[in-house]
Design a protein around this motif. Structure first.
Motif, mmCIF file in Angstrom:
data_model
loop_
_atom_site.group_PDB
_atom_site.id
_atom_site.type_symbol
_atom_site.label_atom_id
_atom_site.label_comp_id
_atom_site.label_asym_id
_atom_site.label_seq_id
_atom_site.Cartn_x
_atom_site.Cartn_y
_atom_site.Cartn_z
ATOM 1 N N GLU A 120 2.255 -7.900 16.398
ATOM 2 C CA GLU A 120 2.863 -6.757 15.717
ATOM 3 C C GLU A 120 2.801 -6.924 14.209
ATOM 4 O O GLU A 120 2.592 -5.960 13.470
ATOM 5 N N HIS A 121 2.983 -8.161 13.746
ATOM 6 C CA HIS A 121 2.943 -8.431 12.313
ATOM 7 C C HIS A 121 1.526 -8.232 11.769
ATOM 8 O O HIS A 121 1.331 -7.722 10.663
ATOM 9 N N LYS B 23 8.226 0.694 5.474
ATOM 10 C CA LYS B 23 7.023 1.281 4.877
ATOM 11 C C LYS B 23 6.024 1.683 5.957
ATOM 12 O O LYS B 23 5.369 2.727 5.867
ATOM 13 N N HIS B 24 5.912 0.843 6.966
ATOM 14 C CA HIS B 24 4.987 1.137 8.068
ATOM 15 C C HIS B 24 5.370 2.456 8.735
ATOM 16 O O HIS B 24 4.499 3.294 9.038
ATOM 17 N N THR C 37 -2.119 -5.136 8.384
ATOM 18 C CA THR C 37 -3.433 -4.482 8.313
ATOM 19 C C THR C 37 -3.288 -2.984 8.074
ATOM 20 O O THR C 37 -3.992 -2.399 7.252
ATOM 21 N N PHE C 38 -2.376 -2.371 8.790
ATOM 22 C CA PHE C 38 -2.157 -0.926 8.664
ATOM 23 C C PHE C 38 -1.733 -0.557 7.248
ATOM 24 O O PHE C 38 -2.264 0.393 6.655
ATOM 25 N N LEU C 39 -0.776 -1.298 6.693
ATOM 26 C CA LEU C 39 -0.292 -0.986 5.346
ATOM 27 C C LEU C 39 -1.372 -1.229 4.300
ATOM 28 O O LEU C 39 -1.520 -0.449 3.355
ATOM 29 N N HIS C 40 -2.126 -2.315 4.447
ATOM 30 C CA HIS C 40 -3.171 -2.590 3.443
ATOM 31 C C HIS C 40 -4.254 -1.515 3.479
ATOM 32 O O HIS C 40 -4.665 -1.014 2.426
ATOM 33 N N CYS C 41 -4.730 -1.190 4.666
ATOM 34 C CA CYS C 41 -5.829 -0.224 4.775
ATOM 35 C C CYS C 41 -5.404 1.181 4.344
ATOM 36 O O CYS C 41 -6.228 1.954 3.843
ATOM 37 N N ASN C 42 -4.131 1.505 4.531
ATOM 38 C CA ASN C 42 -3.643 2.846 4.204
ATOM 39 C C ASN C 42 -2.701 2.837 3.011
ATOM 40 O O ASN C 42 -1.841 3.717 2.888
ATOM 41 N N HIS C 43 -2.839 1.848 2.119
ATOM 42 C CA HIS C 43 -1.884 1.700 1.016
ATOM 43 C C HIS C 43 -1.881 2.905 0.071
ATOM 44 O O HIS C 43 -0.906 3.143 -0.630
ATOM 45 N N ARG C 44 -2.981 3.694 0.074
ATOM 46 C CA ARG C 44 -2.995 4.872 -0.813
ATOM 47 C C ARG C 44 -2.012 5.942 -0.343
ATOM 48 O O ARG C 44 -1.714 6.880 -1.084
ATOM 49 N N LEU C 45 -1.499 5.816 0.887
ATOM 50 C CA LEU C 45 -0.491 6.756 1.371
ATOM 51 C C LEU C 45 0.917 6.327 0.997
ATOM 52 O O LEU C 45 1.869 7.071 1.227
ATOM 53 N N LEU C 46 1.068 5.113 0.431
ATOM 54 C CA LEU C 46 2.399 4.629 0.063
ATOM 55 C C LEU C 46 2.971 5.488 -1.050
ATOM 56 O O LEU C 46 2.279 5.782 -2.017
#
Length: 621
Positions: free
Chosen positions: A606-607, A143-144, A612-621
Motif C-alpha cells: 500500500e505504501h 494527499k492520496h 508512486t501514485f503521488l509522485h506520478c500525479n504530483h501536478r494534481l497536488l
C-alpha cells in the motif's frame, strides 16, 4: 494523600508547557509523546518528559536554555513556556514543503528521521518543530485521497481513455501490476496519469490480471465503454488478459510497438555469428578503457591533441539492441584517438594492442551495422514520444522501415543477411497493420486515417483505402445518430406535459385532418437523409484535402479545424489518444524502481502504491 497528588498533577498539567507535547494516560500512569508516540512512566514530575524532548526532539526546545536551567536549578518547564516557536501558519507551510519534496524527489519517509536532514531543517529555521514520521505518513494518505478525487473528476470529463499496463518485479522479487491511463484533453494535448501499482499476490493468470484492470477502472469511476484500448507488452499472460477484456467489454488490444521492434532487431542480430563476435570484440575494447585509468587518461590526451571532444566510450546493454548501436557509433567516432592510445607504450608495455583493437573487417562491419540500424533507432526514438500522437504514425513508419532495410547496398554478407531477415520479421510481426476488414476495423489504420498527415493512406492498396474511408463514414454517421437521439430524448422529457395538453385539444383536428403520425414519420426520414448527407459531405471534404506536412502537429491541426469537422473531431480524439508503446507508462512508473530500492525494500504494498501514485500525479497536488 493520593487525591492531593492527583490535584497537584492536574495543576501542573494546566501550568506547564510540557503538556503541549505529551498526553496523559491516567489509567496506566503513563504519558505519550505526540511526535513519536513513545510512552514514559509518569510519577507526577515533568523531568522525564523534558529529558525526552531534549534527546529525541531537540528542535522543540532550545538546548542552551536547558543547559542554563541545569546550572541555575530553575524549573525546566519555565524555559519551555518561554521558548519561541513558529506560528501555526509558518509551521504548516514548512511541513507542506517537506511533504512536497518527499513526493517530488521520491524520497522515503524515513528521511525525516535522518540526523543530517533534521540538522539541516534546524539550521534553516531553529523555531520550526518538524513532525515525526507517522505525521508525514498521515499527510501523504490525505494527499492520496485528495489527488484520487481530483483524478476522478478529470476522468469524468473525458470522452474516452486508453490504458497501459505491464508487470514489474522489484528488487525483493515482488511482482506489481502497473496501470496508467492516457487521453486527449479538451485542448487536444496528451494527458497521462498513474492509476495504481498493485501487487500480484495471487498467480499471474490472465483472469487475475483482467480482474485487476476492471477493479482499477471501477475504483476511478471509469465506465467500461469509455475505455478504448489496452496497450500491453508481448507476454503471453498479459496478451491473454487483454483478449479476455476485449471479449467482455470490446477493449482493443494493442501490443507495444517498442517491444515488437526490439524483439525483431535483437533476435536478428543474434542470428549472425559474425555480427555477434564483432559486437563482443567491441564490448571488450570498451571495457578495457573503462577498467584502466591509464588507458582512459591517454585516450583523453589523444582526443585533445586531435582536437576532438573528450567523449567517454559507451558500453551496450544486452537486453537493448539500441545500446549496441550507440556503442558502435561512439567507437567509430573515437577510432583514431583510441588506436593512438592503445599504441602508446606507457599504456600497453607488452605491445600487444592489436589483440585489443578491432580488426579492419570488424571496423567495416561496425560502420555498415550503424548505417543499417540508423533508421530503426530513429523510429524507436520517435515512438518513445509522450506529447504527440504515435499510434497513427505506426503504419507509415513500418512501411518506411521495410523499404530502408532493403534499399542500401552493403558489402558485408552478414549485413545483407541481416537486412533480408529483418525485413521478413517486419512483415511477419506487423502484417496485421495493413489488413483491414469493415466488420472488424483495424484500430491502427483508423487512427492513421484520422491523422491529417496520413489521411491519404498511401501505404495501402486503393480498395483498402476505400474500405477505411467508408468505415469512418459509417462510424461518424452512427455517432451523429446517437448524439441526435440523446438530444431528442432530452427534448421529449421536458415537453411531456405540453404534449399531453396538445393531444387532448387536438383530437378533433386529428379526426378531420388525419393523424400526425404519417407526417412525423416523413419528417424523421427527411431528417435522417439530411444527417447522412451532412456526414458524407464532412467525410468527403476531409479526405479530399491535401495531407498535412509530416513535420506539422496533427493535434494542433485538429484544435484549429475542430469546428470545420465537428463529427470527425469527436471520432478522432479516442483513436489519436492511444499510445503506440508503453513508454509513457514506463516513464511514469520510473519512480517505482526508485521507491522500492534496497533501503525501502520493507515498504508495504500500500505504501509503494501511495508513493508512486503521488509522485506520478504530483501536478494534481
Amino acid at each position: 494523600m493520593a487525591e492531593s497528588q492527583q490535584e497537584t498533577a492536574h495543576k501542573r498539567q494546566r501550568m506547564s508547557k510540557v503538556w503541549d507535547h505529551f498526553k496523559l494516560k491516567k489509567e496506566d500512569r503513563k504519558v505519550q509523546c505526540v511526535y513519536c508516540n513513545a510512552e514514559l512512566a509518569f510519577h507526577n514530575s515533568t523531568s522525564v518528559m523534558i529529558q525526552h524532548l531534549i534527546r529525541k526532539h531537540p528542535v522543540k526546545v532550545s538546548s542552551t536554555s536547558l543547559a542554563d536551567t541545569s546550572t541555575s536549578q530553575r524549573p525546566m518547564d519555565c524555559f519551555l513556556r518561554s521558548a519561541q516557536s513558529c506560528t501555526a501558519e509558518e509551521s504548516a507551510l514548512l511541513t507542506e514543503s517537506i511533504l512536497k519534496m518527499l513526493v517530488t524527489d521520491m524520497r522515503p519517509l524515513s528521511m525525516v528521521e535522518d540526523e543530517g536532514f533534521k540538522k539541516m531543517i534546524l539550521a534553516f529555521n531553529p523555531k520550526y518543530s518538524m513532525p515525526a514520521r507517522p505525521h508525514f505518513k498521515s499527510l501523504m494518505e490525505k494527499k492520496h485521497q485528495q489527488v484520487t478525487e481530483k483524478l476522478k473528476t478529470v476522468l469524468q470529463d473525458t470522452e474516452s481513455v486508453a490504458l497501459t499496463t505491464d508487470i514489474w518485479t522489484s528488487m525483493g522479487t515482488e511482482s506489481y501490476l502497473r496501470v496508467a491511463c492516457h487521453f486527449l484533453g479538451e485542448d487536444w494535448e496528451m494527458k497521462s496519469f498513474s492509476l495504481t501499482t498493485v501487487p500480484l499476490k495471487e498467480s499471474h493468470t490472465a483472469a487475475n490480471i483482467a480482474d485487476c484492470l476492471e477493479e482499477t477502472t471501477d475504483k476511478f469511476h471509469i465506465p467500461f465503454p469509455k475505455v478504448k484500448a489496452v496497450v500491453h507488452d508481448n507476454g503471453a499472460t498479459v496478451v491473454a488478459a487483454a483478449n479476455i477484456l476485449k471479449e467482455r467489454h470490446g477493449w482493443v488490444s494493442v501490443r507495444c510497438s517498442g517491444h515488437i521492434l526490439n524483439y525483431i532487431v535483437q533476435s536478428t542480430l543474434k542470428n549472425s555469428k559474425t555480427i555477434t563476435n564483432c559486437v563482443a570484440s567491441a564490448r571488450s575494447l570498451v571495457e578495457h578503457f573503462k577498467k584502466s585509468e591509464l588507458a582512459c587518461a591517454k585516450l583523453q590526451e589523444m582526443q585533445k591533441q586531435m582536437g576532438m571532444p573528450p567523449l567517454m566510450l559507451i558500453r551496450d546493454v544486452s537486453t537493448r539492441w539500441n545500446g549496441t548501436y550507440h556503442m558502435l557509433s561512439r567507437l567509430l567516432g573515437q577510432r583514431w584517438p583510441m588506436t593512438a592510445a592503445l599504441s602508446d607504450p606507457t599504456v600497453n608495455a607488452s605491445g600487444k594492442h592489436h589483440h585489443l583493437d578491432l580488426k579492419p573487417e570488424q571496423w567495416n562491419l561496425s560502420e555498415e551495422l550503424t548505417r543499417v540500424l540508423g533508421p530503426f533507432v530513429s523510429v524507436t526514438e520517435f515512438l518513445h514520444g509522450e506529447q504527440y500522437v504515435t499510434l497513427s504514425s505506426l503504419p507509415q513508419l513500418v512501411h518506411n522501415l521495410k523499404k530502408a532495410a532493403l534499399s542500401s547496398a552493403f558489402e558485408s554478407a552478414s549485413v545483407k543477411e541481416f537486412q533480408a531477415q529483418v525485413a521478413e520479421q517486419i512483415t511477419e510481426r506487423w502484417q496485421e497493420l495493413f489488413f483491414f476488414q469493415p466488420e472488424a476495423p483495424n484500430t491502427v489504420l483508423l487512427a492513421a486515417a484520422l491523422d491529417p498527415r496520413f489521411r491519404k493512406l498511401k501505404f495501402l492498396p486503393a480498395e483498402d483505402v476505400f474500405k477505411v474511408q467508408s468505415t469512418i463514414q459509417s462510424m461518424a454517421l452512427a455517432f451523429k445518430k446517437e448524439e441526435r437521439q440523446s438530444h431528442i430524448s432530452e427534448d421529449e422529457a421536458t415537453a411531456t406535459s405540453e404534449s399531453r395538453f396538445a393531444a387532448k385539444d387536438g383530437s378533433f383536428a386529428n379526426t378531420i385532418l388525419g393523424s400526425s403520425s404519417d407526417s412525423d414519420a416523413s419528417d424523421e426520414e427527411h431528417e435522417a437523409q439530411q444527417l447522412s448527407q451532412a456526414v458524407q459531405k464532412e467525410v468527403l471534404q476531409y479526405f479530399g484535402e491535401l495531407p498535412l506536412s509530416k513535420k506539422d502537429n496533427p493535434l494542433l491541426w485538429w484544435r484549429t479545424n475542430e469546428t470545420r469537422y465537428p463529427t470527425l473531431a469527436k471520432l478522432a480524439k479516442p483513436f489519436l489518444g492511444i499510445p503506440a508503446t508503453l513508454t509513457p507508462s514506463e516513464r511514469l512508473f520510473f519512480a517505482t524502481g526508485n521507491i522500492v530500492s534496497r533501503r525501502r525494500a520493507s515498504l508495504s504494498s500500500e505504501h509503494v502504491d501511495l508513493l508512486t501514485f503521488l509522485h506520478c500525479n504530483h501536478r494534481l497536488l
